[in-house]
Scaffold this motif. Structure first.
Motif, PDB file in Angstrom:
ATOM      1  N   TYR A 307      -6.177  -3.343   8.633  1.00 19.71           N
ATOM      2  CA  TYR A 307      -6.486  -4.392   7.659  1.00 19.71           C
ATOM      3  C   TYR A 307      -7.074  -3.845   6.366  1.00 19.71           C
ATOM      4  CZ  TYR A 307      -6.616  -6.453  12.332  1.00 19.71           C
ATOM      5  OH  TYR A 307      -6.357  -6.774  13.629  1.00 19.71           O
ATOM      6  N   GLU A 321      -0.558  -6.691   2.571  1.00 23.14           N
ATOM      7  CA  GLU A 321       0.305  -7.163   3.653  1.00 23.14           C
ATOM      8  C   GLU A 321       1.065  -5.967   4.219  1.00 23.14           C
ATOM      9  OE1 GLU A 321       3.055 -10.791   3.267  1.00 23.14           O
ATOM     10  OE2 GLU A 321       4.384  -9.096   2.877  1.00 23.14           O
ATOM     11  N   GLU A 324       6.370  -4.649   8.254  1.00 24.48           N
ATOM     12  CA  GLU A 324       6.514  -4.770   9.700  1.00 24.48           C
ATOM     13  C   GLU A 324       7.252  -3.605  10.340  1.00 24.48           C
ATOM     14  OE1 GLU A 324       7.803  -8.551  11.111  1.00 24.48           O
ATOM     15  OE2 GLU A 324       6.818  -9.648   9.495  1.00 24.48           O
ATOM     16  N   TYR A 330       2.445  -0.922   2.454  1.00 28.86           N
ATOM     17  CA  TYR A 330       1.797  -2.226   2.290  1.00 28.86           C
ATOM     18  C   TYR A 330       2.243  -2.838   0.964  1.00 28.86           C
ATOM     19  CZ  TYR A 330      -1.324  -0.959   6.125  1.00 28.86           C
ATOM     20  OH  TYR A 330      -1.834  -0.620   7.347  1.00 28.86           O
ATOM     21  N   ASN A 354      -9.629  -6.779   5.614  1.00 28.65           N
ATOM     22  CA  ASN A 354      -9.069  -8.111   5.796  1.00 28.65           C
ATOM     23  C   ASN A 354      -8.839  -8.352   7.280  1.00 28.65           C
ATOM     24  OD1 ASN A 354      -7.789 -10.541   5.412  1.00 28.65           O
ATOM     25  ND2 ASN A 354      -5.814  -9.632   4.926  1.00 28.65           N
ATOM     26  N   LYS A 357      -6.356 -11.062   8.666  1.00 24.71           N
ATOM     27  CA  LYS A 357      -4.971 -10.978   8.201  1.00 24.71           C
ATOM     28  C   LYS A 357      -4.584 -12.216   7.390  1.00 24.71           C
ATOM     29  CE  LYS A 357      -2.934  -7.760  11.477  1.00 24.71           C
ATOM     30  NZ  LYS A 357      -1.802  -7.480  12.383  1.00 24.71           N
ATOM     31  N   ASP A 358      -5.395 -12.523   6.399  1.00 31.42           N
ATOM     32  CA  ASP A 358      -5.057 -13.632   5.513  1.00 31.42           C
ATOM     33  C   ASP A 358      -3.689 -13.376   4.895  1.00 31.42           C
ATOM     34  OD1 ASP A 358      -7.487 -14.694   6.062  1.00 31.42           O
ATOM     35  OD2 ASP A 358      -8.464 -13.945   4.267  1.00 31.42           O
ATOM     36  N   SER A 359      -2.903 -14.449   4.749  1.00 34.58           N
ATOM     37  CA  SER A 359      -1.572 -14.295   4.170  1.00 34.58           C
ATOM     38  C   SER A 359      -1.689 -13.877   2.709  1.00 34.58           C
ATOM     39  CB  SER A 359      -0.794 -15.607   4.283  1.00 34.58           C
ATOM     40  OG  SER A 359      -1.477 -16.648   3.611  1.00 34.58           O
ATOM     41  N   VAL A 360      -0.768 -13.041   2.274  1.00 34.10           N
ATOM     42  CA  VAL A 360      -0.756 -12.523   0.916  1.00 34.10           C
ATOM     43  C   VAL A 360       0.411 -13.171   0.178  1.00 34.10           C
ATOM     44  CG1 VAL A 360      -0.572 -10.461  -0.517  1.00 34.10           C
ATOM     45  CG2 VAL A 360      -1.745 -10.350   1.697  1.00 34.10           C
ATOM     46  N   THR A 361       0.119 -13.862  -0.905  1.00 35.07           N
ATOM     47  CA  THR A 361       1.168 -14.503  -1.697  1.00 35.07           C
ATOM     48  C   THR A 361       1.642 -13.512  -2.746  1.00 35.07           C
ATOM     49  OG1 THR A 361       0.162 -16.678  -1.358  1.00 35.07           O
ATOM     50  CG2 THR A 361       1.766 -16.467  -3.144  1.00 35.07           C
ATOM     51  N   ARG A 365       8.551 -16.714  -3.579  1.00 31.11           N
ATOM     52  CA  ARG A 365       9.105 -16.405  -2.264  1.00 31.11           C
ATOM     53  C   ARG A 365       9.461 -14.920  -2.228  1.00 31.11           C
ATOM     54  NH1 ARG A 365      11.551 -19.297   2.019  1.00 31.11           N
ATOM     55  NH2 ARG A 365      10.242 -21.026   1.305  1.00 31.11           N
TER      56      ARG A 365
END
Length: 566
Positions: A307, A321, A324, A330, A354, A357-361, A365
């Motif tokens: 994180y 973020e 995967e 990142y 973090n 794991k707060d979502s990263v905007t 999209r």
């Protein structure tokens, strides 16, 4: 034990003996006149900790034989009489002893509600529970030291710390309900001594008032700190003071990141300095008279992290973020890009930042395509299915398109949008017989919209615009021809703004065009990747959509930041 405490203990024991003797006398013979008293002792409840009245209790590890993982409970017995029955219950406040507590020689119970406590219960990881009778009357905003003899009030003498050369980031994540204007006080212990039933300690303190940005980011940066070991934290608010435990050491040679109110093994970590250098051909972007806002970017780290986050030159925290399919990659987003004097973008890299794991905007999209599995035909066709970043989507001509669902790419009533995509293909592989084009990315509805396409057997892509309605606007007009299908990865980007179209290949402007716009694109939703027949043959990766306000230099910088991380 003082004379007063000894007298109190004797009277308490005498009163208890008389009381239970009376109960025994009353209950031994049902014919004896009197009141039968029943006692219910089965309830245990946590003491409410939202009263706003808090204190701190330090419990001696050696005196009570406390080990790491043991649970400590400060308890008080509460009684309620209903009719001829006395109901008793136990209210408690608890803390689990950490390795840091054991090493320090005491367990700090923080934010202890101000009330009286009559027992200390130790629930060990191994062995039987033990309960020790105590008398502890906790007052608001005071500190106490509890050993096997008695509870001692701690009298603290504070002095402001001298300036030093240490620096630290402190996480406020585990502090309760921080507000703008609250004060954080951290302290080091200079000396302490006992005098009767009192403990006197001398501490050096640093106080810091929270700004709005710090409350939002839950991270503060402190400079000019003296070296030493910091163990005690107080959060001073208008109507209360809450105490917390921490343990971190500061030296002038090392910058750290520490979680306040956490003494776990990963409560603090070293801070690393990282810098992004713009690639050749894009160095001018560091000195242009333009402010770059909301800029997504990839960054690679030397080893996997837990994180991580970045802090920029203006102390803005940038959440990251994780890719995967690549543990060293990142993605983050800079609210504003800060260039250093040497033209680089410098950050402090923090680990364990973090945790939730707060979502990263990253954009309106962002489609990374990391979880795509190629079809059997695509697997047979391609020997090397690499990616621009992480993993990619590889398709064969027999594959079908993929939709980006529930997304309206155009803003400003359907007149603005920017998009970026990575492409790897060659013209010889495309399904051109009987078809003069194949689509890579399209947003269309009822013959209105745009398509990024490959034409015939040309090793190039371009943008088709259809904006014809009621006899006005262009139809099947192509712009931005870029010869980039050479079997390696390339980036193609475009911006539609009203009746203007800007196209880019690998960060370089391809064309600026005007077109007659007979209709907006508001009805064009759910972009399609690929085509429903004679699909694109090759690899696609990292599709981003933006609001269309991006300038030419903004699009160049977005590409440059991606290029440097490849």
């Amino acid at each position: 034990m003082s004379k007063l405490n000894k007298i109190m203990v004797k009277w308490t024991m005498l009163w208890a003996a008389l009381f239970f003797a009376m109960l025994a006398a009353c209950s031994s013979d049902t014919n004896v006149a009197g009141t039968f008293i029943e006692t219910n002792t089965g309830n245990k409840v946590m003491i409410e900790t939202n009263t706003g009245n808090y204190a701190r209790v330090m419990i001696s590890v050696d005196d009570f034989g406390i080990f790491e993982g043991d649970t400590l409970q400060l308890s008080r017995t509460e009684r309620d009489t209903v009719g001829d029955t006395i109901f008793t219950s136990t209210a408690y406040h608890e803390k689990i002893a950490s390795n840091t507590n054991v090493a320090a020689g005491y367990v700090i119970m923080d934010s202890v509600p101000a009330t009286n406590y009559d027992s200390l219960t130790i629930l060990p990881v191994n062995g039987n529970a033990q309960s020790i009778a105590i008398y502890l009357d906790v007052k608001n905003d005071e500190s106490y030291y509890l050993d096997s003899n008695t509870a001692k009030v701690i009298y603290e003498s504070r002095k402001t710390s001298r300036k030093g050369k240490a620096t630290a980031y402190l996480s406020l994540e585990y502090l309760d309900s921080i507000r703008v204007g609250d004060t954080l006080r951290i302290s080091t212990l200079d000396s302490n001594y006992l005098d009767g039933d009192s403990m006197f300690i001398m501490t050096s303190v640093i106080e810091h008032e929270f700004s709005e940005d710090e409350v939002l980011s839950k991270v503060i940066f402190l400079e000019n700190l003296p070296e030493g070991i910091y163990k005690n934290v107080a959060l001073i608010q208008k109507d209360s003071t809450a105490f917390y435990a921490t343990s971190f050491s500061l030296t002038a040679s090392k910058k750290i990141f520490a979680y306040l109110n956490d003494s776990s093994s990963n409560a603090f970590s070293d801070v690393k300095n990282v810098a992004i250098q713009l690639p050749e051909g894009f160095e001018d972007l560091s000195s242009v008279d333009e402010s770059f806002k909301n800029m997504p970017f990839p960054i690679r780290v030397e080893k996997p992290m837990n994180y991580p986050c970045l802090v920029d030159a203006n102390s803005n925290v940038i959440l990251l973020e994780e890719n995967e399919s690549d543990s060293l990659l990142y993605w983050g987003r800079m609210e504003i890009v800060n260039f250093a004097k040497d033209g680089s973008i410098k950050f402090d890299l923090l680990d364990n930042c973090n945790r939730y794991k707060d979502s990263v905007t990253l954009a309106r999209r962002a489609v990374h395509l990391d979880n795509e599995t190629p079809s059997e035909n695509a697997t047979d066709r391609f020997e090397n299915m690499d990616a621009a970043f992480g993993n990619a989507l590889w398709t064969d001509s027999t594959d079908n398109w993929k939709l980006i669902d529930n997304f309206e790419p155009f803003t400003q009533n359907g007149y603005q949008m920017s998009a970026s995509i990575w492409i790897k293909a060659d013209s010889a592989s495309q399904p051109t017989p009987g078809k003069n084009y194949t689509r890579l990315l399209a947003v269309k509805k009822d013959s209105i919209g745009f398509a990024l396409q490959q034409r015939a057997d040309h090793p190039a892509v371009n943008v088709r615009i259809d904006a014809h309605k009621d006899g006005k606007g262009v139809y099947n007009m192509t712009y931005g021809n870029a010869w980039i299908l050479d079997g390696t990865w390339h980036n193609y980007s475009l911006t539609i703004r009203g009746d203007s179209l800007y196209t880019y290949a690998d960060g370089v402007i391809v064309s600026k065009n005007q077109f007659e716009n007979g209709s907006n694109f508001a009805s064009c939703t759910n972009p399609a990747i690929g085509y429903d027949r004679n699909n694109f043959v090759g690899g696609l990766d990292e599709i981003f959509f933006f609001d269309g306000s991006q300038t030419e230099n903004w699009m160049r910088l977005f590409y440059a930041l991606q290029k440097q991380a490849r």
